[in-house]
Write an enzyme that holds these catalytic residues in place. Sequence first.
Site, PDB file in Angstrom:
ATOM      1  N   TYR A 104       0.849  -1.192   0.000  1.00 42.53           N
ATOM      2  CA  TYR A 104       0.000   0.000   0.000  1.00 42.53           C
ATOM      3  C   TYR A 104       0.883   1.240   0.000  1.00 42.53           C
ATOM      4  CZ  TYR A 104      -3.023   3.736   1.577  1.00 42.53           C
ATOM      5  OH  TYR A 104      -3.689   4.922   1.657  1.00 42.53           O
ATOM      6  N   GLU A 122      -3.304   7.779  -3.934  1.00 44.57           N
ATOM      7  CA  GLU A 122      -3.263   6.454  -3.305  1.00 44.57           C
ATOM      8  C   GLU A 122      -3.079   5.355  -4.337  1.00 44.57           C
ATOM      9  OE1 GLU A 122      -5.898   4.885   0.242  1.00 44.57           O
ATOM     10  OE2 GLU A 122      -6.934   4.568  -1.654  1.00 44.57           O
TER      11      GLU A 122
END
Length: 386
Positions: A109, A197
């Site tokens: 992530y 993101e």
Amino acid sequence: MKIHEYQAKQILAEFGVAVPRGGVAHTPLEARAVAEKLGTSPIVLKAQIHAGGRGKAGGIRLAHSPEEVESLARQMMGKKLVTPQTGPEGKEVKRVLVEEGVSILRELYLGMVIDRSRSRPVVMASTEGGVEIEEVAAKAPEKILKEWVDPAVGLQPFQARKLAYRLQLTPQQAKSAIDLILKLYDVFEAKDCSLAEINPLVITTDNRVIALDAKLNFDDNALYRHGDIAQLRDLDEEDPLEVEANKYRLNYIKLNGTVGCMVNGAGLAMATMDIIQLAGASPANFLDVGGGASAEMIENAFRILISDPNVKAVLINIFGGILRCDRLATGVVEAMSKLDVKVPVVIRMEGTNVEEGKRILKESGFNFIIADGMKDAAEKVVAVAK
Ligand code: GDP
Ligand code: MN
């Protein structure tokens, strides 16, 4: 403002961030053509909606031939996709991203947001990519690595290195990851993002580091200096009442309650929402008509507000400073005469020409409920909304 994944990936690619090869399609035939041009197998089809959680909801599909891409696209397009982020009504899939399938070794992530409590950007990374990162943050916050950025100097290479090494990468993977983290920060800064993101950021079985998913949100207040990004806006993905309000420069945000509110000034609007809550109901919206609202703006605001079927009663709470109470009253009466208002309307106003305003309301022939003070207004509107 939000954009689609394929648009975000185009921007990332311009900044040198590695993304899978692919292209967007608006019809099943276009999807097939993109697959034929890619000439690889497997191929991944990704529903393009402004919401995450598509993987588990059937919005990400794997195909092994251009024919299969076409038939899967036919199944996906024009249908509503319901994910935890779309709400129960779901979102219609109008475009799909057709990409080369990637062979995944690890899912990481990587994300960047503004940390308001520290007044600076924060870069977050985790070994636990792919699944819902919110769950990791809640259950195992120590697994989210963070580096705060001094906005005056930007993200420093040593910070990117620190993150990369804590992600337990091989030296070769780390080199690519560091480069990617720094480039993503370039995007974040250059485009005035409120969020950048990549989830998952993947390590492929042949040791490449690529952005498999991409999400970019932008600070609306900075859009004036990014004409190219403002053009990427997809109005189909936004709340129609908010889009309408935007046309009249009204600060309107739709919420889930039953009391529609029209207030002048953001601070008073917030206080009004609080006091409605305190009186036992929930606001149906935030609406700030601004200090110098005209009768026309009030009419538009009123129309947008009552177009929401959840609204059971309206509270107009105005402090007449620049916007005089008589002018407000005239605007409201005009709006009531033009629109078919079926819900009770409570009005509380205070300030310049308040007596004249009240007289206009009383003599209008409409059945307004006039309140004295915020508490009285909130109690009255909650009582009639129930
Ligand atoms: P989201 O669920 O809306 O966040 O969509 P993502 O783009 O993050 O995809 C969800 C999941 O689908 C990823 O975590 C991967 O496990 C899987 N996935 C997506 N693209 C590929 C691919 O090219 N190859 C493989 N093997 N899996 C993929
Ligand atoms: Mn994702």
